[in-house]
Scaffold this active site. Structure first.
Site, PDB file in Angstrom:
ATOM      1  N   CYS A  86       0.839  -1.199   0.000  1.00 20.67           N
ATOM      2  CA  CYS A  86       0.000   0.000   0.000  1.00 20.67           C
ATOM      3  C   CYS A  86       0.878   1.255   0.000  1.00 20.67           C
ATOM      4  O   CYS A  86       1.565   1.524  -0.980  1.00 20.67           O
ATOM      5  CB  CYS A  86      -0.970  -0.043   1.180  1.00 20.67           C
ATOM      6  SG  CYS A  86      -2.356   1.108   1.010  1.00 20.67           S
ATOM      7  N   HIS A 181      -3.633  -5.369   0.619  1.00 23.09           N
ATOM      8  CA  HIS A 181      -3.074  -5.777   1.919  1.00 23.09           C
ATOM      9  C   HIS A 181      -3.052  -7.303   2.041  1.00 23.09           C
ATOM     10  O   HIS A 181      -4.060  -7.921   2.398  1.00 23.09           O
ATOM     11  CB  HIS A 181      -3.902  -5.172   3.057  1.00 23.09           C
ATOM     12  CG  HIS A 181      -3.715  -3.701   3.218  1.00 23.09           C
ATOM     13  ND1 HIS A 181      -2.731  -3.156   4.011  1.00 23.09           N
ATOM     14  CD2 HIS A 181      -4.377  -2.656   2.658  1.00 23.09           C
ATOM     15  CE1 HIS A 181      -2.791  -1.835   3.945  1.00 23.09           C
ATOM     16  NE2 HIS A 181      -3.773  -1.505   3.131  1.00 23.09           N
ATOM     17  N   GLU A 183      -1.705  -8.988   4.339  1.00 25.29           N
ATOM     18  CA  GLU A 183      -1.659  -9.413   5.737  1.00 25.29           C
ATOM     19  C   GLU A 183      -3.033  -9.664   6.342  1.00 25.29           C
ATOM     20  O   GLU A 183      -3.142 -10.307   7.393  1.00 25.29           O
ATOM     21  CB  GLU A 183      -0.901  -8.384   6.582  1.00 25.29           C
ATOM     22  CG  GLU A 183      -1.613  -7.051   6.777  1.00 25.29           C
ATOM     23  CD  GLU A 183      -1.382  -6.047   5.667  1.00 25.29           C
ATOM     24  OE1 GLU A 183      -1.602  -4.847   5.898  1.00 25.29           O
ATOM     25  OE2 GLU A 183      -0.996  -6.462   4.556  1.00 25.29           O
ATOM     26  N   SER A 235      -0.499 -13.734  38.533  1.00 26.99           N
ATOM     27  CA  SER A 235      -1.901 -13.320  38.604  1.00 26.99           C
ATOM     28  C   SER A 235      -2.859 -14.427  38.207  1.00 26.99           C
ATOM     29  O   SER A 235      -4.049 -14.363  38.520  1.00 26.99           O
ATOM     30  CB  SER A 235      -2.131 -12.117  37.677  1.00 26.99           C
ATOM     31  OG  SER A 235      -1.997 -12.507  36.317  1.00 26.99           O
ATOM     32  N   GLY A 236      -2.362 -15.423  37.491  1.00 21.31           N
ATOM     33  CA  GLY A 236      -3.249 -16.447  36.951  1.00 21.31           C
ATOM     34  C   GLY A 236      -3.644 -16.160  35.522  1.00 21.31           C
ATOM     35  O   GLY A 236      -4.275 -16.984  34.861  1.00 21.31           O
ATOM     36  N   GLY A 237      -3.280 -14.965  35.018  1.00 25.23           N
ATOM     37  CA  GLY A 237      -3.520 -14.627  33.624  1.00 25.23           C
ATOM     38  C   GLY A 237      -2.551 -15.361  32.715  1.00 25.23           C
ATOM     39  O   GLY A 237      -1.597 -15.997  33.173  1.00 25.23           O
ATOM     40  N   VAL A 238      -2.774 -15.250  31.413  1.00 22.88           N
ATOM     41  CA  VAL A 238      -1.967 -16.002  30.447  1.00 22.88           C
ATOM     42  C   VAL A 238      -0.498 -15.619  30.524  1.00 22.88           C
ATOM     43  O   VAL A 238       0.384 -16.481  30.627  1.00 22.88           O
ATOM     44  CB  VAL A 238      -2.496 -15.783  29.012  1.00 22.88           C
ATOM     45  CG1 VAL A 238      -1.573 -16.458  27.997  1.00 22.88           C
ATOM     46  CG2 VAL A 238      -3.904 -16.330  28.873  1.00 22.88           C
ATOM     47  N   ASP A 239      -0.197 -14.312  30.481  1.00 21.94           N
ATOM     48  CA  ASP A 239       1.197 -13.880  30.407  1.00 21.94           C
ATOM     49  C   ASP A 239       1.999 -14.313  31.631  1.00 21.94           C
ATOM     50  O   ASP A 239       3.077 -14.905  31.503  1.00 21.94           O
ATOM     51  CB  ASP A 239       1.273 -12.359  30.234  1.00 21.94           C
ATOM     52  CG  ASP A 239       0.632 -11.889  28.943  1.00 21.94           C
ATOM     53  OD1 ASP A 239       0.502 -12.712  28.019  1.00 21.94           O
ATOM     54  OD2 ASP A 239       0.253 -10.705  28.858  1.00 21.94           O
ATOM     55  N   SER A 241       1.299 -16.607  33.775  1.00 19.70           N
ATOM     56  CA  SER A 241       1.330 -18.070  33.891  1.00 19.70           C
ATOM     57  C   SER A 241       2.405 -18.667  32.993  1.00 19.70           C
ATOM     58  O   SER A 241       3.133 -19.587  33.396  1.00 19.70           O
ATOM     59  CB  SER A 241      -0.038 -18.661  33.531  1.00 19.70           C
ATOM     60  OG  SER A 241      -1.023 -18.254  34.457  1.00 19.70           O
TER      61      SER A 241
END
Length: 525
Positions: A86, A181, A183, A235-239, A241
């Site tokens: 683009c 695009h 992507e 925290s138990g969150g994804v990151d 963990s």
């Protein structure tokens, strides 16, 4: 000698497109490392990065206007393939001797381009072949300008009725440009086009895989930390963990996690975190039960931003108090991921990245004189999830819906009270449980319940009930920048509503939020 998974790399220059991070994610999905930098990246930094290819991303500017962004000359001096998308195609054309002008007919949305020229980039890639043998591609366009004159040694690659030069190629130098695009998923063959450029034209090897990323991250952590101890706020969150699982595999008992239970977690979440990490994986986890402290600090406060600040400040107080009990901690681990790095780099700075502090730990590294360990800082969220699976974390944990840092504190409208949190926890649990039963949990991007501090009349048996109102919220989104409300089956909503009202005495009415983002936000506060 250890494999260098960064050896084959692609440089992506950002001209301000909303799709630029998506390009980087697509490159990573192909199995090749890439970095995203501002368009005015320093020439010396470009040479030091030594990419095997460069992608010039899109942007909102007009190339033919004064002071519009330009690609650094160093890119064209590298002698490596360059792919302009683009705006990237337009600035490439202009800088190499072509011309760009405003188009009378702008193209936004789906389009079909005809592949009219031979090239290494598009040969054998098509969606249609018409009666005359002409190849066609279904693509996504988003442009108001167009290339009107090709640079020297280029030939036309693709065209549309309103944009005769919708693609251009100089195979000898490996220079290509497309006005569409590749992507975005709307361009059906976009993945094949990017793969052709990266693997075949640039000659990259697919070294960037979850297993190799895990091996590399473990080796880097061991090299950085040595025999020192590391502290992590879990925290138990994804990151957090995934960071915990990675660090435990890398350094074992040198890792200590502090899990702050603020009383604003989901039902049984504290027990689940402890069971997963402390019991099953053998990670050292200190559970700080601070519900009373958080609720006392939140008493009487109804302003959403002030609630967030109180929760964040209290977290730091509790985390700091627990960490002070530990000896010889030298490092603080954080779940910083690559979008944090990009956002913190500053607009068009071209300078070194400044890492954003995690919202929970704030200024703790400076206050505690700790060095940072950020093993996920090169990864996008989808890569973090795949790494989590590679490290042995359960699918349901890795692909759990997002949960805000302040927890239920921002899903209880107005003042936060223990009574409200207990009611909301149970209602939210029922909603998620029924979504899983109906096989809808992974079809929506995020789902939760909001507690509204208003009462409504209801009838239970022969009696009148005057109780609280809750709202169900479920959305579908790709990037969380925009989202549409999920069209859940009426039968499912009826089941959820019936269970919540019948099983939770404090609720008399259930509503369903049918607001999309924009204009609404996903969370209510």
């Amino acid at each position: 000698m250890a494999l260098d998974i960064h050896a084959h790399r692609i440089l992506i220059l950002d001209f301000g497109s909303q799709y630029t991070q998506l390009i980087a994610r697509r490159v990573r999905e192909i199995g090749v490392y890439c970095e995203l930098h501002p368009f005015d990246m320093d020439d010396e930094a470009i040479r030091e990065f030594a990419p095997k290819g460069v992608i010039l991303a899109g942007g909102p500017e007009s190339v033919h206007e004064a002071n519009s962004p330009r690609c650094p000359q160093a890119v064209f001096d590298l002698g490596v393939p360059v792919f302009g998308i683009c705006y990237g195609m337009q600035t490439m054309a202009e800088q190499l001797g072509g011309k760009v002008a405003g188009s009378e007919l702008r193209e936004f949305g789906y389009a079909r381009v005809d592949v009219v020229g031979k090239s290494r980039l598009l040969d054998g890639i098509e969606d249609h072949i018409d009666a005359d043998g002409l190849f066609g591609l279904d693509v996504w366009m988003s442009h108001g300008d167009k290339v009107t004159k090709l640079p020297e040694d280029f030939h036309i690659l693709a065209s549309t009725p309103s944009c005769p030069i919708a693609g251009m190629a100089d195979d000898a130098r490996g220079y290509y440009g497309v006005q569409f695009h590749p992507e975005v998923t709307h361009t059906k063959q976009g993945g094949r086009i990017l793969s052709r450029f990266i693997l075949d034209i640039c000659g990259c090897e697919a070294l960037w895989t979850p297993s190799k990323i895990a091996e590399d991250a473990i080796a880097q952590v061991r090299a950085q930390v040595g025999t020192d101890s590391v502290l992590l706020g879990l925290s138990g969150g994804v990151d957090s963990s995934v960071v915990a699982a990675l660090l435990h595999k890398a350094i074992g008992d040198q890792l200590t996690c502090v899990f702050v239970d603020n009383g604003l977690l989901r039902l049984h979440e504290g027990e689940q975190v402890m069971a997963m990490f402390a019991e099953n994986m053998g990670v050292k986890v200190i559970r700080a039960n601070a519900e009373e402290q958080f609720l006392n600090n939140l008493e009487g406060e109804s302003d959403p931003e002030k609630k967030r600040k109180i929760i964040g400040r209290t977290f730091i107080d509790v985390f700091d108090a627990e960490s002070c009990k530990l000896d010889n901690i030298k490092y603080l681990a954080q779940g910083t991921i690559y979008p944090d790095v990009i956002e913190s780099a500053g607009a068009k700075s071209g300078k070194a990245h400044v890492i954003k502090s995690h919202h929970n730990v704030g200024g703790l590294p400076e206050e505690m004189n700790l060095k940072l360990v950020e093993p996920l800082r090169e990864l996008f969220k989808d890569e973090v999830r795949r790494l989590g699976l590679e490290l042995g974390l359960p699918y349901d944990m890795v692909y759990r819906h997002p949960f805000p840092g302040p927890g239920l504190g921002v899903r209880i409208l107005g003042e936060v009270k223990k009574e409200y949190a207990d009611i909301l926890r149970r209602a939210d649990h029922i909603f998620i449980e029924e979504l899983r039963k109906a096989d809808w949990y992974h079809k929506v991007s995020q789902a939760f319940v909001v507690f509204q501090p208003v009462k409504s009349v209801g009838v239970v048996g022969d009696g009148r009930r005057y109780a609280w109102v809750v709202a169900l919220r479920a959305v579908e989104t790709i990037d969380f920048m925009t989202a549409r409300w999920a069209h859940l089956p009426y039968e499912l909503l009826e089941t959820v509503s019936g269970r919540i009202i019948n099983e939770i005495e404090g609720i008399s009415r259930v509503t369903y939020d049918v607001s999309s983002k924009p204009p609404a936000t996903i969370e209510w506060e």
